[in-house]
Design a protein around this motif. Structure first.
Motif, PDB file in Angstrom:
ATOM      1  N   ARG A 211     -30.532 -42.856 -64.385  1.00 42.95           N
ATOM      2  CA  ARG A 211     -30.090 -41.853 -65.358  1.00 42.95           C
ATOM      3  C   ARG A 211     -29.134 -40.845 -64.723  1.00 42.95           C
ATOM      4  O   ARG A 211     -29.073 -40.701 -63.505  1.00 42.95           O
ATOM      5  CB  ARG A 211     -31.298 -41.123 -65.958  1.00 42.95           C
ATOM      6  N   TYR A 212     -28.417 -40.154 -65.634  1.00 43.49           N
ATOM      7  CA  TYR A 212     -27.505 -39.088 -65.237  1.00 43.49           C
ATOM      8  C   TYR A 212     -27.955 -37.781 -65.870  1.00 43.49           C
ATOM      9  O   TYR A 212     -28.464 -37.757 -66.997  1.00 43.49           O
ATOM     10  CB  TYR A 212     -26.078 -39.395 -65.708  1.00 43.49           C
ATOM     11  N   LEU A 213     -27.743 -36.674 -65.153  1.00 42.39           N
ATOM     12  CA  LEU A 213     -28.078 -35.354 -65.667  1.00 42.39           C
ATOM     13  C   LEU A 213     -26.944 -34.848 -66.552  1.00 42.39           C
ATOM     14  O   LEU A 213     -25.783 -34.871 -66.149  1.00 42.39           O
ATOM     15  CB  LEU A 213     -28.320 -34.380 -64.517  1.00 42.39           C
ATOM     16  N   GLN A 214     -27.292 -34.401 -67.739  1.00 47.54           N
ATOM     17  CA  GLN A 214     -26.326 -33.819 -68.665  1.00 47.54           C
ATOM     18  C   GLN A 214     -26.722 -32.364 -68.931  1.00 47.54           C
ATOM     19  O   GLN A 214     -27.875 -32.084 -69.289  1.00 47.54           O
ATOM     20  CB  GLN A 214     -26.297 -34.597 -69.980  1.00 47.54           C
ATOM     21  N   VAL A 215     -25.783 -31.462 -68.731  1.00 46.83           N
ATOM     22  CA  VAL A 215     -26.015 -30.038 -68.966  1.00 46.83           C
ATOM     23  C   VAL A 215     -25.004 -29.571 -70.003  1.00 46.83           C
ATOM     24  O   VAL A 215     -23.810 -29.827 -69.857  1.00 46.83           O
ATOM     25  CB  VAL A 215     -25.861 -29.220 -67.665  1.00 46.83           C
ATOM     26  N   TRP A 216     -25.477 -28.917 -71.059  1.00 47.51           N
ATOM     27  CA  TRP A 216     -24.553 -28.473 -72.109  1.00 47.51           C
ATOM     28  C   TRP A 216     -25.037 -27.189 -72.749  1.00 47.51           C
ATOM     29  O   TRP A 216     -26.226 -26.880 -72.766  1.00 47.51           O
ATOM     30  CB  TRP A 216     -24.382 -29.560 -73.161  1.00 47.51           C
ATOM     31  N   GLU A 241     -30.882 -32.347 -69.544  1.00 52.06           N
ATOM     32  CA  GLU A 241     -31.742 -33.520 -69.738  1.00 52.06           C
ATOM     33  C   GLU A 241     -31.135 -34.713 -69.026  1.00 52.06           C
ATOM     34  O   GLU A 241     -29.936 -34.747 -68.732  1.00 52.06           O
ATOM     35  CB  GLU A 241     -31.918 -33.838 -71.233  1.00 52.06           C
ATOM     36  N   TRP A 242     -31.997 -35.713 -68.776  1.00 50.97           N
ATOM     37  CA  TRP A 242     -31.569 -36.950 -68.112  1.00 50.97           C
ATOM     38  C   TRP A 242     -31.330 -38.031 -69.167  1.00 50.97           C
ATOM     39  O   TRP A 242     -32.188 -38.289 -69.987  1.00 50.97           O
ATOM     40  CB  TRP A 242     -32.632 -37.415 -67.125  1.00 50.97           C
ATOM     41  N   PHE A 243     -30.157 -38.687 -69.091  1.00 47.79           N
ATOM     42  CA  PHE A 243     -29.775 -39.688 -70.085  1.00 47.79           C
ATOM     43  C   PHE A 243     -29.395 -41.007 -69.413  1.00 47.79           C
ATOM     44  O   PHE A 243     -28.875 -41.028 -68.289  1.00 47.79           O
ATOM     45  CB  PHE A 243     -28.563 -39.206 -70.892  1.00 47.79           C
ATOM     46  N   LEU A 244     -29.613 -42.117 -70.143  1.00 49.29           N
ATOM     47  CA  LEU A 244     -29.085 -43.410 -69.723  1.00 49.29           C
ATOM     48  C   LEU A 244     -27.561 -43.353 -69.741  1.00 49.29           C
ATOM     49  O   LEU A 244     -26.973 -42.569 -70.506  1.00 49.29           O
ATOM     50  CB  LEU A 244     -29.576 -44.510 -70.658  1.00 49.29           C
ATOM     51  N   PRO A 245     -26.883 -44.171 -68.929  1.00 47.20           N
ATOM     52  CA  PRO A 245     -25.415 -44.095 -68.865  1.00 47.20           C
ATOM     53  C   PRO A 245     -24.729 -44.196 -70.225  1.00 47.20           C
ATOM     54  O   PRO A 245     -23.795 -43.454 -70.507  1.00 47.20           O
ATOM     55  CB  PRO A 245     -25.052 -45.286 -67.967  1.00 47.20           C
ATOM     56  N   ALA A 246     -25.194 -45.103 -71.091  1.00 48.90           N
ATOM     57  CA  ALA A 246     -24.531 -45.319 -72.375  1.00 48.90           C
ATOM     58  C   ALA A 246     -24.705 -44.145 -73.330  1.00 48.90           C
ATOM     59  O   ALA A 246     -23.974 -44.033 -74.323  1.00 48.90           O
ATOM     60  CB  ALA A 246     -25.051 -46.595 -73.024  1.00 48.90           C
ATOM     61  N   VAL A 274     -39.844 -36.398 -62.442  1.00 48.74           N
ATOM     62  CA  VAL A 274     -39.801 -35.262 -63.357  1.00 48.74           C
ATOM     63  C   VAL A 274     -41.135 -35.180 -64.090  1.00 48.74           C
ATOM     64  O   VAL A 274     -41.432 -36.042 -64.929  1.00 48.74           O
ATOM     65  CB  VAL A 274     -38.652 -35.411 -64.370  1.00 48.74           C
ATOM     66  N   PRO A 275     -41.972 -34.185 -63.794  1.00 48.66           N
ATOM     67  CA  PRO A 275     -43.268 -34.076 -64.473  1.00 48.66           C
ATOM     68  C   PRO A 275     -43.100 -33.769 -65.958  1.00 48.66           C
ATOM     69  O   PRO A 275     -42.164 -33.078 -66.357  1.00 48.66           O
ATOM     70  CB  PRO A 275     -43.950 -32.905 -63.750  1.00 48.66           C
ATOM     71  N   ASN A 276     -44.017 -34.284 -66.763  1.00 47.14           N
ATOM     72  CA  ASN A 276     -44.055 -33.932 -68.173  1.00 47.14           C
ATOM     73  C   ASN A 276     -44.627 -32.527 -68.325  1.00 47.14           C
ATOM     74  O   ASN A 276     -45.467 -32.100 -67.535  1.00 47.14           O
ATOM     75  CB  ASN A 276     -44.929 -34.914 -68.959  1.00 47.14           C
ATOM     76  N   ARG A 277     -44.224 -31.858 -69.377  1.00 46.37           N
ATOM     77  CA  ARG A 277     -44.763 -30.534 -69.638  1.00 46.37           C
ATOM     78  C   ARG A 277     -46.085 -30.610 -70.396  1.00 46.37           C
ATOM     79  O   ARG A 277     -46.972 -29.810 -70.200  1.00 46.37           O
ATOM     80  CB  ARG A 277     -43.760 -29.716 -70.460  1.00 46.37           C
ATOM     81  N   GLY A 278     -46.195 -31.559 -71.307  1.00 44.01           N
ATOM     82  CA  GLY A 278     -47.402 -31.663 -72.117  1.00 44.01           C
ATOM     83  C   GLY A 278     -48.369 -32.688 -71.568  1.00 44.01           C
ATOM     84  O   GLY A 278     -48.349 -33.049 -70.396  1.00 44.01           O
ATOM     85  N   GLY A 279     -49.246 -33.203 -72.445  1.00 46.10           N
ATOM     86  CA  GLY A 279     -50.219 -34.205 -72.029  1.00 46.10           C
ATOM     87  C   GLY A 279     -49.587 -35.580 -71.946  1.00 46.10           C
ATOM     88  O   GLY A 279     -48.382 -35.751 -71.985  1.00 46.10           O
ATOM     89  N   GLY A 280     -50.442 -36.605 -71.854  1.00 41.33           N
ATOM     90  CA  GLY A 280     -49.942 -37.966 -71.740  1.00 41.33           C
ATOM     91  C   GLY A 280     -49.663 -38.306 -70.300  1.00 41.33           C
ATOM     92  O   GLY A 280     -50.343 -37.878 -69.386  1.00 41.33           O
ATOM     93  N   ARG A 281     -48.618 -39.117 -70.094  1.00 39.77           N
ATOM     94  CA  ARG A 281     -48.284 -39.506 -68.740  1.00 39.77           C
ATOM     95  C   ARG A 281     -47.913 -38.304 -67.887  1.00 39.77           C
ATOM     96  O   ARG A 281     -47.428 -37.290 -68.356  1.00 39.77           O
ATOM     97  CB  ARG A 281     -47.104 -40.468 -68.766  1.00 39.77           C
ATOM     98  N   GLY A 348     -36.207 -45.518 -73.157  1.00 43.62           N
ATOM     99  CA  GLY A 348     -34.785 -45.210 -73.133  1.00 43.62           C
ATOM    100  C   GLY A 348     -34.413 -43.853 -73.701  1.00 43.62           C
ATOM    101  O   GLY A 348     -33.232 -43.554 -73.877  1.00 43.62           O
ATOM    102  N   GLN A 349     -35.377 -43.003 -74.006  1.00 49.24           N
ATOM    103  CA  GLN A 349     -35.093 -41.703 -74.602  1.00 49.24           C
ATOM    104  C   GLN A 349     -34.722 -40.684 -73.530  1.00 49.24           C
ATOM    105  O   GLN A 349     -35.118 -40.823 -72.377  1.00 49.24           O
ATOM    106  CB  GLN A 349     -36.303 -41.206 -75.386  1.00 49.24           C
ATOM    107  N   PRO A 350     -33.959 -39.633 -73.917  1.00 47.31           N
ATOM    108  CA  PRO A 350     -33.700 -38.551 -72.961  1.00 47.31           C
ATOM    109  C   PRO A 350     -35.013 -37.980 -72.455  1.00 47.31           C
ATOM    110  O   PRO A 350     -36.003 -37.934 -73.179  1.00 47.31           O
ATOM    111  CB  PRO A 350     -32.926 -37.525 -73.791  1.00 47.31           C
ATOM    112  N   THR A 351     -35.033 -37.553 -71.208  1.00 47.50           N
ATOM    113  CA  THR A 351     -36.284 -37.088 -70.632  1.00 47.50           C
ATOM    114  C   THR A 351     -36.040 -35.929 -69.683  1.00 47.50           C
ATOM    115  O   THR A 351     -34.922 -35.686 -69.239  1.00 47.50           O
ATOM    116  CB  THR A 351     -36.990 -38.230 -69.876  1.00 47.50           C
ATOM    117  N   GLY A 352     -37.121 -35.210 -69.381  1.00 49.14           N
ATOM    118  CA  GLY A 352     -37.044 -34.134 -68.407  1.00 49.14           C
ATOM    119  C   GLY A 352     -36.355 -32.892 -68.903  1.00 49.14           C
ATOM    120  O   GLY A 352     -35.851 -32.103 -68.110  1.00 49.14           O
ATOM    121  N   GLY A 353     -36.290 -32.694 -70.227  1.00 52.65           N
ATOM    122  CA  GLY A 353     -35.520 -31.596 -70.779  1.00 52.65           C
ATOM    123  C   GLY A 353     -35.945 -30.224 -70.259  1.00 52.65           C
ATOM    124  O   GLY A 353     -37.133 -29.933 -70.147  1.00 52.65           O
TER     125      GLY A 353
END
Length: 421
Positions: A211-216, A241-246, A274-281, A348-353
């Motif tokens: 993934r690539y980091l996108q800042v906006w 957030e971290w995004f797939l190249p496409a 990148v740790p999750n903020r909420g529950g789950g994984r 494939g979703q954006p992650t680490g927001g």
């Protein structure tokens, strides 16, 4: 499903549906029977039917009466089940050829780039073997693990930690979106390709795990929706957030396995957790450009930890139903009755927001203070060096204030001033 098994060493019958397995005097028994077959005697656990002299369908079919224990997945429950060894622990001939072709391609690619590369390298303590070990010019050691058939989370954790203890960075390769190794260690997912195409040099794109980091800055002119508001609203803050190249803006080109062989060994690509903020994984593992990693650390103050694992995961909690042992051999039925479809892990979703706290506003009674993190984030969002960032003379929001083609006021304030004239 088989919920009972015979322990050939202790000469005891084990009921897998009971929390104490029917032997409260043996508190370590669960850990012993869950040990990977590679690390124990394959004949340790025996089909009950075979032990009692009745027909074992697996042995009748020319296979083994020996068993292993794993977590099943039935209607959201995770019972312990016993399965005959060939069911999941032997790759098919096609999988074996895929594995071999991928391993050889990685070693050949590394050698072509002038890197030191070897296949089937054992760790110093002989506890694990990497499919391929690639060493970069700076001494970075990448232990490639090609895993095209199912491997349990505990094995992924154990082998990854062993690699780190031996100064190697593990890099797991999967072809299945539901592979248990995804997000449990640094990973990459490729297409499910015939081995001849892999060996023949057909393009192998990294579909997941890089993934690539996108800042906006979240304004109406941004091509992205605000991750914090519903619909098409904008919060005027800066997101990362971290995004797939496409999915990047502008779109990045695909990353191929050859790219990752080279960049991981030279340090141009690095693993990030990148740790999750909420529950789950607990979080996400990914490979990223080293420059993006440095920017992420500046924005969040978060180090990139070693690929260690949390002590437990909710989706792996064992369910004990406390039933009588079913003494019938279930070979041939095990796949249908002990495993609902594994959930897709590579979404494939954006992650680490991350969203920066609201930027400071200008006040008449004191000068505006811009923190280093705010300056770095604004520079990344504006596409300019940090030293060109400054406050708008009207609203105080950070903008490209200095340098060539800079302005005194932001676009919105200039529009408002022109409309008022």
């Amino acid at each position: 499903m088989a919920n009972g098994v015979w322990h050939t060493k202790y000469r005891i019958e084990i009921n897998l549906s009971l929390p104490d397995l029917g032997h409260p005097d043996r508190p370590d028994l669960l850990g012993e029977i869950m040990t990977s077959v590679a690390d124990r005697d394959p004949g340790l656990l025996e089909c009950l039917a075979h032990h009692e002299g009745r027909a074992c369908l697996s042995e009748t079919g020319g296979k083994s009466p020996w068993m292993f224990v794993r977590r099943g997945r039935v209607g959201g429950r995770r019972p312990l089940v016993a399965s005959h060894l060939p069911v999941t622990h032997r790759a098919t001939p096609a999988e074996s050829e895929q594995h071999k072709a991928t391993k050889e391609r990685i070693v050949a690619t590394a050698s072509r780039y002038g890197l030191d590369a070897k296949a089937e390298v054992a760790t110093a303590n002989r506890r694990s073997i990497s499919d391929a070990l690639v060493t970069g010019p700076g001494g970075i050691r990448i232990g490639w693990e090609i895993q095209y058939h199912h491997l349990g989370p505990s094995s992924v954790h154990r082998r990854s930690v062993t690699a780190v203890e031996n100064q190697m960075t593990p890099l797991w390769v999967a072809k299945d979106k539901a592979a248990a190794l995804i997000d449990r260690a640094p990973w990459a997912r490729v297409d499910d390709m015939p081995w001849r195409e892999i060996a023949g040099g057909k393009e192998m794109v990294i579909r997941g795990g890089y993934r690539y980091l996108q800042v906006w800055k979240c304004v109406p002119s941004s091509p992205r929706h605000c991750p914090r508001t519903e619909g098409a609203g904008h919060c005027e803050q800066i997101h990362a957030e971290w995004f797939l190249p496409a999915l990047c803006h502008p779109e990045k080109g695909p990353v191929h396995i050859e790219d990752l062989v080279l960049s991981s060994a030279t340090g141009e690509s690095v693993p990030v957790y990148v740790p999750n903020r909420g529950g789950g994984r607990a979080g996400r593992h990914m490979w990223v450009p080293a420059a993006d990693c440095r920017l992420w650390q500046e924005l969040t103050g978060q180090p990139a930890p070693l690929p260690d694992a949390p002590p437990s995961e909710e989706d792996d909690a064992i369910t004990f139903t406390e039933q009588e042992i079913d003494r019938t051999c279930r070979a041939g039925e095990e796949g249908r009755h002990t495993s609902d479809a594994r959930p897709v892990r590579d979404l494939g979703q954006p992650t680490g927001g991350r969203t920066l706290d609201r930027l400071p506003t200008k006040r008449a009674d004191r000068p505006m203070v811009i923190t280093p993190v705010e300056r770095v984030a604004a520079a990344a969002a504006l596409g300019c060096p940090p030293w060109e960032v400054g406050p708008c003379s009207q609203c105080g929001q950070l903008m490209r204030r200095y340098g060539r083609n800079a302005a005194m006021a932001c676009d919105l304030c200039r529009i408002a001033l022109n409309q008022s004239c």
